[in-house]
Scaffold this motif. Structure first.
Motif, PDB file in Angstrom:
ATOM      1  N   HIS A  75       0.854  -1.194   0.000  1.00  0.00           N
ATOM      2  CA  HIS A  75       0.000   0.000   0.000  1.00  0.00           C
ATOM      3  C   HIS A  75       0.888   1.242   0.000  1.00  0.00           C
ATOM      4  CE1 HIS A  75      -3.421  -2.593   0.944  1.00  0.00           C
ATOM      5  NE2 HIS A  75      -2.663  -3.150   1.880  1.00  0.00           N
ATOM      6  N   PRO A  76       0.394   2.351  -0.562  1.00  0.00           N
ATOM      7  CA  PRO A  76       1.189   3.581  -0.584  1.00  0.00           C
ATOM      8  C   PRO A  76       1.601   4.073   0.791  1.00  0.00           C
ATOM      9  CG  PRO A  76      -0.609   3.741  -2.163  1.00  0.00           C
ATOM     10  CD  PRO A  76      -0.839   2.472  -1.376  1.00  0.00           C
ATOM     11  N   TRP A  77       0.761   3.855   1.832  1.00  0.00           N
ATOM     12  CA  TRP A  77       1.120   4.362   3.153  1.00  0.00           C
ATOM     13  C   TRP A  77       2.363   3.663   3.698  1.00  0.00           C
ATOM     14  CZ3 TRP A  77       1.474   1.116   7.298  1.00  0.00           C
ATOM     15  CH2 TRP A  77       0.762  -0.082   7.257  1.00  0.00           C
ATOM     16  N   GLN A  78       2.613   2.433   3.244  1.00  0.00           N
ATOM     17  CA  GLN A  78       3.830   1.745   3.675  1.00  0.00           C
ATOM     18  C   GLN A  78       5.069   2.366   3.024  1.00  0.00           C
ATOM     19  OE1 GLN A  78       2.310  -2.048   2.396  1.00  0.00           O
ATOM     20  NE2 GLN A  78       2.003  -2.756   4.508  1.00  0.00           N
ATOM     21  N   VAL A  79       4.937   2.817   1.795  1.00  0.00           N
ATOM     22  CA  VAL A  79       6.026   3.540   1.142  1.00  0.00           C
ATOM     23  C   VAL A  79       6.265   4.858   1.876  1.00  0.00           C
ATOM     24  CG1 VAL A  79       6.815   4.614  -0.997  1.00  0.00           C
ATOM     25  CG2 VAL A  79       5.531   2.467  -1.071  1.00  0.00           C
ATOM     26  N   LEU A  80       5.173   5.523   2.272  1.00  0.00           N
ATOM     27  CA  LEU A  80       5.310   6.748   3.055  1.00  0.00           C
ATOM     28  C   LEU A  80       6.079   6.472   4.346  1.00  0.00           C
ATOM     29  CD1 LEU A  80       4.694   9.702   3.789  1.00  0.00           C
ATOM     30  CD2 LEU A  80       2.476   8.932   4.674  1.00  0.00           C
ATOM     31  N   GLY A  81       5.762   5.376   5.023  1.00  0.00           N
ATOM     32  CA  GLY A  81       6.472   5.029   6.252  1.00  0.00           C
ATOM     33  C   GLY A  81       7.960   4.840   6.004  1.00  0.00           C
ATOM     34  N   PHE A  82       8.302   4.151   4.922  1.00  0.00           N
ATOM     35  CA  PHE A  82       9.708   3.969   4.589  1.00  0.00           C
ATOM     36  C   PHE A  82      10.386   5.303   4.329  1.00  0.00           C
ATOM     37  CE2 PHE A  82      12.698   4.040   1.019  1.00  0.00           C
ATOM     38  CZ  PHE A  82      13.762   3.361   1.594  1.00  0.00           C
ATOM     39  N   ARG A  83       9.770   6.160   3.531  1.00  0.00           N
ATOM     40  CA  ARG A  83      10.391   7.442   3.185  1.00  0.00           C
ATOM     41  C   ARG A  83      10.563   8.331   4.410  1.00  0.00           C
ATOM     42  NH1 ARG A  83      13.589   8.921  -0.082  1.00  0.00           N
ATOM     43  NH2 ARG A  83      12.669  10.883  -0.727  1.00  0.00           N
ATOM     44  N   LEU A  84       9.578   8.320   5.312  1.00  0.00           N
ATOM     45  CA  LEU A  84       9.694   9.134   6.519  1.00  0.00           C
ATOM     46  C   LEU A  84      10.839   8.645   7.399  1.00  0.00           C
ATOM     47  CD1 LEU A  84       5.957   9.715   7.521  1.00  0.00           C
ATOM     48  CD2 LEU A  84       7.534  11.360   6.523  1.00  0.00           C
ATOM     49  N   LEU A  85      10.959   7.330   7.577  1.00  0.00           N
ATOM     50  CA  LEU A  85      12.035   6.788   8.405  1.00  0.00           C
ATOM     51  C   LEU A  85      13.390   6.970   7.733  1.00  0.00           C
ATOM     52  CD1 LEU A  85      10.254   3.545   9.643  1.00  0.00           C
ATOM     53  CD2 LEU A  85      10.832   5.547  11.019  1.00  0.00           C
ATOM     54  N   ASP A  86      13.426   6.795   6.414  1.00  0.00           N
ATOM     55  CA  ASP A  86      14.662   6.994   5.672  1.00  0.00           C
ATOM     56  C   ASP A  86      15.141   8.439   5.798  1.00  0.00           C
ATOM     57  OD1 ASP A  86      16.578   6.032   3.439  1.00  0.00           O
ATOM     58  OD2 ASP A  86      15.682   7.839   2.569  1.00  0.00           O
ATOM     59  N   ARG A  87      14.230   9.406   5.633  1.00  0.00           N
ATOM     60  CA  ARG A  87      14.598  10.819   5.726  1.00  0.00           C
ATOM     61  C   ARG A  87      14.857  11.243   7.171  1.00  0.00           C
ATOM     62  NH1 ARG A  87      17.009  12.159   1.443  1.00  0.00           N
ATOM     63  NH2 ARG A  87      17.483   9.962   1.822  1.00  0.00           N
ATOM     64  N   THR A  88      14.248  10.544   8.140  1.00  0.00           N
ATOM     65  CA  THR A  88      14.589  10.798   9.535  1.00  0.00           C
ATOM     66  C   THR A  88      16.066  10.500   9.770  1.00  0.00           C
ATOM     67  OG1 THR A  88      12.348  10.355  10.347  1.00  0.00           O
ATOM     68  CG2 THR A  88      14.153  10.080  11.923  1.00  0.00           C
ATOM     69  N   GLY A  89      16.521   9.390   9.201  1.00  0.00           N
ATOM     70  CA  GLY A  89      17.945   9.068   9.311  1.00  0.00           C
ATOM     71  C   GLY A  89      18.818  10.145   8.703  1.00  0.00           C
ATOM     72  N   LYS A  90      18.437  10.659   7.539  1.00  0.00           N
ATOM     73  CA  LYS A  90      19.218  11.717   6.896  1.00  0.00           C
ATOM     74  C   LYS A  90      19.234  12.976   7.761  1.00  0.00           C
ATOM     75  CE  LYS A  90      19.788  14.315   2.599  1.00  0.00           C
ATOM     76  NZ  LYS A  90      21.207  13.948   2.454  1.00  0.00           N
TER      77      LYS A  90
END
Length: 374
Positions: A92-107
């Motif tokens: 689902h798209p919201w799971q991609v959103l979760g990945f992007r948010l966590l990925d950018r949190t790391g950045k």
């Protein structure tokens, strides 16, 4: 050159390979595989980049208050590696959103402590070289990642490429854990806004804010190349060439920044940006566009190490990571209206108006940076 600078460059190389294997494919994965609309793609990317921008000052400030850098690098590079299965398994798209948010949190958590650590372990006279070497390795990874995705997608599909991106991401986290050495700094006690109230830092922040209002995504340059006659495939190759040229020039341009002085080198780069963008507004064809794209790669190769070196110079030593984080947060917040206004001007009044405004703002930023202090 201190060993830690080269090690951090290697870390960024691996992480950019991982990120750029994924990033170009995400819009197509969302729309073609998961059935999301273009507005969903825009929402996900906007929230992700906004998260990274806002957290840069948080990561920097916490690093200063605790007097350490490495734990923030472990978290900042480890988190994107750990959450990659979330993307590979997304239904689902919201799971991609979760990945992007966590990925950018790391950045967001790692950017300011990493840049501060480079300054911590380097001599001030070599800041340009140090940041140039780091940017060269970082950008080399950004060039290799899309080429790997291009080659592997027909063989592995979207999810296979996403799974494979876990390997360079894990390599980045592993190098941080086992090979990065930091120089402990005294914990900061003064409030950040009080610490960064020194005139050189504030002048640089103001000049950079004005410049950033005209500093737009390279995607607009790719779009302009398309208008000048390049096919999508040719444009993709031009982008790969741009990244490779940037990577090749970053270290010598960082050395040049040390010789000129980071402030003058940054102002010179801003002036070069203005000249290149004025050229984009008048380019008659594809050959001129490719020449301007190469000139833009030379600009960015000088601009990135020079401004990072100058920022490290004017940031108070005990508040270095927080000051760097504040700078990147202000820049990140301003990049959104900059791109929005540029795109609107291009759509309504044509490319000459859009590129002309960007060139004018760059010249104004350079003038503010060179203005003698009162």
């Amino acid at each position: 050159m201190p060993r830690s600078v080269a090690v951090l460059g290697l870390v960024s190389f691996f992480m950019d390979v991982a990120s750029e294997m994924v990033y170009p494919l995400l819009p197509f994965f969302l729309t073609v595989v998961l059935g999301a609309g273009k507005e969903t793609v825009g929402l996900i990317e906007g929230l992700a980049e906004g998260t990274a921008s806002l957290l840069k000052v948080v990561g920097g400030r916490l690093s200063d208050r605790l007097g350490v850098r490495k734990p923030f690098l472990i978290a900042g590079y480890g988190l994107p590696a750990l959450v990659r299965p979330l993307l590979a398994l997304a239904a689902h798209p919201w799971q991609v959103l979760g990945f992007r948010l966590l990925d950018r949190t790391g950045k967001g958590l790692r950017t300011a402590p990493r840049d501060a650590l480079i300054a911590d372990v380097s001599q001030e006279a070599d800041y340009g070289k140090a940041y140039g070497l780091h940017r060269a390795l970082d950008t080399l990874g950004a060039a290799i990642g899309p080429l790997l995705a291009f080659a592997l997608l027909p063989l592995l599909g979207y999810r296979g490429v996403f799974w494979l991106s876990l390997l360079p991401a894990a390599a980045a986290a592993g190098v941080v854990v086992f090979f990065v050495r930091e120089r402990r700094v005294p914990p900061a006690r003064e409030p950040l806004l009080a610490a960064v109230r020194n005139p050189p830092y504030l002048r640089f922040l103001l000049a950079s804010a004005v410049f950033t209002l005209g500093y737009v995504s390279v995607a607009f340059l790719l779009l302009r190349l398309g208008e000048l006659g390049l096919s999508p495939r040719q444009t993709t190759l031009a982008y790969a060439g741009y990244n490779l040229l940037y990577a090749a020039l970053a270290y010598p341009m960082g050395t040049l920044a040390d010789r000129l002085g980071p402030r003058r080198a940054t102002a010179l780069a801003m002036g070069a940006y203005a000249a290149v963008f004025a050229g984009w507004s008048l380019a008659p064809g594809a050959a001129a566009g490719l020449a301007l794209f190469a000139a833009y790669a030379a600009f960015i190769a000088l601009f990135e190490p020079a401004r990072r070196a100058y920022l490290a110079q004017v940031a108070p030593e005990r508040e270095r990571a927080g000051a760097i984080g504040l700078f990147h947060t202000v820049e990140g917040v301003l990049l959104f209206p900059a791109s929005a206004v540029f795109g609107w001007l291009w759509q309504v009044h044509g490319h000459v108006a859009a590129f002309g405004l960007a060139a004018g703002l760059a010249l104004l930023g350079a003038a503010l940076l060179l203005r003698p202090p009162r």
